[in-house]
Design an enzyme around this catalytic site. Structure first.
Site, PDB file in Angstrom:
ATOM      1  N   TYR A   1      -6.053  -0.861  -6.992  1.00 14.02           N
ATOM      2  CA  TYR A   1      -5.467  -2.116  -6.480  1.00 14.02           C
ATOM      3  C   TYR A   1      -4.834  -1.974  -5.099  1.00 14.02           C
ATOM      4  O   TYR A   1      -4.739  -0.886  -4.572  1.00 14.02           O
ATOM      5  CB  TYR A   1      -4.581  -2.806  -7.501  1.00 14.02           C
ATOM      6  CG  TYR A   1      -3.306  -2.172  -8.009  1.00 14.02           C
ATOM      7  CD1 TYR A   1      -2.712  -1.077  -7.428  1.00 14.02           C
ATOM      8  CD2 TYR A   1      -2.681  -2.760  -9.120  1.00 14.02           C
ATOM      9  CE1 TYR A   1      -1.526  -0.571  -7.924  1.00 14.02           C
ATOM     10  CE2 TYR A   1      -1.499  -2.254  -9.623  1.00 14.02           C
ATOM     11  CZ  TYR A   1      -0.924  -1.158  -9.021  1.00 14.02           C
ATOM     12  OH  TYR A   1       0.245  -0.667  -9.502  1.00 14.02           O
ATOM     13  N   GLU A   2      -4.496  -3.104  -4.515  1.00 10.50           N
ATOM     14  CA  GLU A   2      -4.029  -3.162  -3.118  1.00 10.50           C
ATOM     15  C   GLU A   2      -5.060  -2.590  -2.148  1.00 10.50           C
ATOM     16  O   GLU A   2      -4.701  -1.945  -1.160  1.00 10.50           O
ATOM     17  CB  GLU A   2      -2.692  -2.431  -2.944  1.00 10.50           C
ATOM     18  CG  GLU A   2      -1.527  -3.054  -3.676  1.00 10.50           C
ATOM     19  CD  GLU A   2      -1.291  -4.522  -3.353  1.00 10.50           C
ATOM     20  OE1 GLU A   2      -1.696  -4.973  -2.261  1.00 10.50           O
ATOM     21  OE2 GLU A   2      -0.706  -5.226  -4.183  1.00 10.50           O
ATOM     22  N   GLY A   3      -6.333  -2.859  -2.411  1.00  9.81           N
ATOM     23  CA  GLY A   3      -7.404  -2.297  -1.588  1.00  9.81           C
ATOM     24  C   GLY A   3      -7.831  -0.978  -2.189  1.00  9.81           C
ATOM     25  O   GLY A   3      -7.043  -0.031  -2.197  1.00  9.81           O
TER      26      GLY A   3
ATOM     27  N   ARG B   1       0.830  -1.209   0.000  1.00  8.58           N
ATOM     28  CA  ARG B   1       0.000   0.000   0.000  1.00  8.58           C
ATOM     29  C   ARG B   1       0.865   1.259   0.000  1.00  8.58           C
ATOM     30  O   ARG B   1       0.578   2.216  -0.712  1.00  8.58           O
ATOM     31  CB  ARG B   1      -0.957  -0.019   1.187  1.00  8.58           C
ATOM     32  CG  ARG B   1      -2.082  -0.992   0.961  1.00  8.58           C
ATOM     33  CD  ARG B   1      -3.021  -1.175   2.134  1.00  8.58           C
ATOM     34  NE  ARG B   1      -4.117  -2.056   1.705  1.00  8.58           N
ATOM     35  CZ  ARG B   1      -5.142  -2.409   2.458  1.00  8.58           C
ATOM     36  NH1 ARG B   1      -5.235  -1.978   3.703  1.00  8.58           N
ATOM     37  NH2 ARG B   1      -6.078  -3.199   1.971  1.00  8.58           N
TER      38      ARG B   1
END
Lengths: 617, 617
Positions: free
Chosen positions: B442-444, B298
């Site tokens: 992406y990545e949450g 993140r």
């Protein structure tokens, strides 16, 4: 259940309940139409958009335009829809029936263009240019020019374009170098190169009529020496039949971020032989004519941007209702809880509400400007006519710039709503993001619009048009104050309107002081807050227009009673939505606008006073 | 004159004048390094980025990845740069030298990643995943696993990935269905399908090590029953040599809006034969491990977004300085005036200043979070260590979501600065717009980050970490108040910090009340204003850090004297830029933040209370 492009119920709400189109068409000018005929026409447009234009949107993007040896092939799927569009006579909707138009009120054509632009913006450039270029012929053409060209352009038999931009003359059109030399027969020989010409070459129509900006040899430098010419791709004989090809050569098309189906051409005129054109309008008065087309085009681009936002929102809403993932927040601790549609998640709701508030506010705004045209057309006297005309002039840069900026943001949020899928080409939203970006750039960048707004429109007639805008807003505030359920919203909008008046006056004054450069660095923020306050006004107006319907279907305007009823009754649900979305915009977005106005009034001079080298080395 | 990616002078300013990296490396942990060696390393990274990675960015986009019969071919231009990247040992920069890392301070690696990510984000995914997956092995692996995999991953001999997402388990990872069955030899047989797997298949490395989230048969439902496995693409013999292919089949790659050079794969495990993996860490503790990688990722995505913004700004600035069009506004009425570089136009300046203020503020922010890692690592005691760790936890979702949202806006403005050219593929900015969009997803998704911030991070240790953040901000405010030229800025930032404290407390309290759903509909706005105030803080800090340099080179902090000197002296110009950009951000952008905080405190419940059917039919 699923939305197919714009929500028809809301379209009708704006047309009839907000803008009272039914009353407008009682005027003689619109004697041909009644609500039923208009409804039918909008329905037809919607059907064409949903069933034909939309399915061609993705193929048009993937195939794009192909350039080969001077010829541009448009996407194959465009042929059928162009024929349907022509057959349906959708090109000259609000034009005078005497010149081949349909005579529709512009208010109604706004709805039609929302459906078309939302379904397939890249395609719509072609018929749009038949109309835009045709309009120039209608207004500035000689009888001969009209006879030769107009019907064929308004019917889509021949295409149109607009040859303005050159490599060193885009925003600065006065710098153009294309030249014209008068021939003995009264025609002109044109020589020059143009770029970024939408529809400058295509294989949809048998001929293309190019309005061309050029300078007659010996004419003054700058914009004062620019004339407008009509240059057909294929010369037209006196009897209207096609003659020899003119010397207009397409030298290439742009590879672009989006609108791949719309050919963006480079053209060379008179490079090999003779490029013959005829003068359109008067010598050296080309800019005036060009601005006529440009103003129409700027409103058109505003609608185009908005239309894409409207479509992108419909896809996002449908997806959020269907796509199940994650538990409801209130059931997070329940291991047996099922996955729910993502519309139940607060952050997804926030995005949807945000998009809905922009889409519906812009719908009202864009249709309203169309409505101003109709009101101007049926004005009882000169004063009234001037008032509507003034509002149109004032709001044109706002529609163009504000709606296109917000449209791109809405398309971006639509991608975000789809999560990872939104980034893939499997779903339509990434294309809307790419396609919509052009709208903040062409027909005068949004920065140019902001300069126009602060530098020209705001101060026109000593600010009378801007005052007229504030008066219109205050009428709605007064109407809303009379409805207790709307009072809190009315007070917030009223504050914003007053603050906008002060902010604009203050910045307008600064623009005439030695701090002029700094003032213009706030032109875009001023345009943006004007758009925000217009949106607040529109939402308040929508709430006023929805209140009777809500009271009727919910039995009362009490919030608890409304909500209960709205859960069960679709009419109550619809009207409840209007009030709730208005609340959302006015209570969660307008406060930010107040902050933006504080910043504008501060007129921080850092951007202009900082030495250029301090930008970075 | 032209910027090549990030302005090196500002990079050094943040590293040394703001964050005092020279003092940090006096610590034993960094005994290997001095300012000179670090400068050399950053210079090398910059050279690799400018000379090698950047020229491969456009070809990587145009060629994209090609999928054929289970094999993914990456763009051909990636081969050379991957080898150079490996040879330069750029993969494990801040990791322990004992496990193959370079031991660099994270503060410095932030600068390196800005250059790499700005030059070629799509490419950087491959080495980034060697590291990310390798880190899991380093932390959670057995000695055998480390011996087999780690060195080869950190050196880029073998690639990495992260098999998390499934069609119905993305944001809701607890829903995953991939299963693992224990074999007699202690290995596991894995069966399932994964999607959106970056680098899941590629032909850059001889092997790929996949960390895979799966549920051991009989394990609990939800996230509590998830374990992590190491699954090599090609089985690895006990001596480290390659054995038979494992049953990991790539079934396709996504067609995407951007990062075309980065392969986004669908993988099927154990569909034909045996897909054998080994447990990484403990059974049912897979989520903990995954979050370790995720947190690193993140922050990495935040840097990635910022890096693209930084690069896009450099292109826009260079263009605005070179491209001549239109007369200076003060010379509009002079027919002999020449065309000027567009940087002289107020609206272009506004865009540049806006971009510069975000890019420089984010640079300070992103490097600062890197700095927190270093300060944690050399903390004198547990309390200090916890404080830095807490700040990292708190700021991780802010870096990820805020920087990626703003990065996309910066890339959008960069396109706008280029006008029509920005929309074409002839210039690099449209690619930055497309590539950067993925970072908010992406990545949450950024919505997930906002939920994490409001729901988990804000209240950690009874809000102690958030209080620590406000304390750090107030230290800078106090320092700025001591410099008369900075006092007005200090007071504005102070108000914003105090208001942020109130706003967060208020919303945090609402989140624990029956209005929880509505509170979470404001999670994103809260994260955004937190990011805004952090940026205001960073700009104030930059101004404090720049004041001595400015005084030295301009002779005084008096605005008139400063400006005069800055026109002539490049050092004065640099420092003057820091103060002016800080003024711009604090005086023209923070007021909007105050408005946003007013809106958050209003907690309008419209988005959550409106019936779902009111969204549209």
């Amino acid at each position: 259940m699923a939305l197919e492009l714009a929500e028809r119920r809301d379209v009708d709400f704006v047309l009839y309940e907000q803008l009272e189109l039914d009353k407008l068409i009682e005027h003689d000018r619109f004697a041909e139409f009644n609500k039923k005929t208009l409804d039918l026409i909008v329905t037809e447009a919607r059907t064409l958009a949903v069933k034909e234009l939309l399915p061609a949107n993705v193929p048009g993007d993937r195939d794009g335009c192909i350039f080969e040896a001077g010829v541009v092939k448009v996407p194959e799927v465009y042929r059928r829809i162009f024929e349907l569009y022509r057959e349906g006579e959708w090109i000259a909707l609000s034009d005078d029936p005497e010149v081949g138009g349909q005579g529709l009120p512009v208010t109604a054509t706004s709805a039609i263009h929302e459906y078309f632009g939302g379904a397939n913006t890249a395609f719509c450039m072609y018929p749009g240019l038949c109309h835009g270029a045709g309009k120039l012929v209608e207004i500035f053409g000689t009888d001969d020019q009209k006879k030769l060209y107009l019907e064929k352009m308004y019917s889509g038999q021949w295409g149109g374009s607009m040859l303005l931009t050159e490599p060193d003359a885009g925003s600065d059109v006065g710098n153009l170098t294309t030249s014209a030399k008068k021939n003995d027969d009264g025609t002109y020989s044109i020589t020059g190169s143009k770029i970024f010409i939408t529809g400058g070459e295509q294989d949809l129509t048998e001929n293309i009529i190019h309005p061309v900006l050029a300078r007659i040899e010996g004419a003054p430098a700058g914009t004062k020496g620019i004339s407008l010419f009509l240059v057909p791709k294929i010369r037209v004989n006196a009897d209207g039949s096609l003659g020899e090809p003119n010397d207009v050569v397409c030298t290439g098309i742009e590879e672009k971020l989006g609108i791949h189906g719309s050919a963006t051409c480079s053209l060379t005129l008179g490079g090999k032989g003779q490029c013959i054109g005829t003068l359109l309008g008067e010598e050296n008065k080309g800019m005036r004519a060009m601005f006529h087309m440009m103003n129409e085009a700027r409103l058109g681009v505003g609608i185009q941007g908005f239309a894409m936002a409207s479509a992108a929102f419909s896809f996002a809403l449908n997806y959020a209702r269907e796509r199940k993932q994650g538990r409801n927040l209130l059931e997070m601790m329940n291991p047996d809880a099922q996955s729910v549609p993502i519309i139940q998640h607060p952050d997804v709701r926030r995005m949807l509400m945000w998009m809905k508030s922009y889409v519906e506010g812009m719908r009202s705004f864009v249709y309203y400007v169309g409505n101003c045209f109709d009101r101007e057309a049926i004005a009882a006297d000169d004063a009234e006519r001037e008032r509507w005309q003034g509002l149109i002039e004032l709001l044109t840069p706002v529609v163009k710039a504000y709606c296109t900026d917000k449209a791109f943001e809405v398309c971006t949020q639509a991608v975000q709503t789809f999560g990872g899928y939104g980034y893939t080409m499997e779903y339509p939203v990434e294309q809307y993001l790419r396609d919509s970006k052009i709208t903040s750039i062409y027909e005068g960048t949004n920065g140019i619009q902001a300069m126009d707004f602060l530098g020209r429109k705001l101060g026109m007639k000593k600010g009378r048009y801007f005052m007229a805008l504030l008066e219109e807003m205050n009428k709605t505030v007064a109407a809303a104050k009379a409805v207790p359920a709307l009072e809190a919203m009315a007070l917030t909008v009223e504050k914003a309107v007053n603050r906008l008046g002060e902010t604009a006056l203050n910045l307008g004054t600064t623009a005439m002081s030695p701090k002029v450069m700094t003032a213009f660095a706030f032109a875009q923020p001023l345009l943006e807050v004007t758009g925000d306050v217009v949106m607040g006004w529109m939402h308040l107006w929508r709430a006023v227009a929805a209140a009777p319907g809500l009271e009727k279907h919910a039995g009362s305007l009490d919030p608890v009673a409304r909500k209960e009823k709205a859960e069960k009754n679709r009419h109550a649900a619809f009207y409840e939505g209007k009030l709730r979305v208005a609340e959302f915009f006015i209570h969660t977005l307008l406060p930010t606008t107040m902050g933006k106005m504080t910043a504008i009034s501060g007129v921080c001079d850092a951007a202009m006073e900082m030495p250029e080298r301090s930008f970075g080395n």
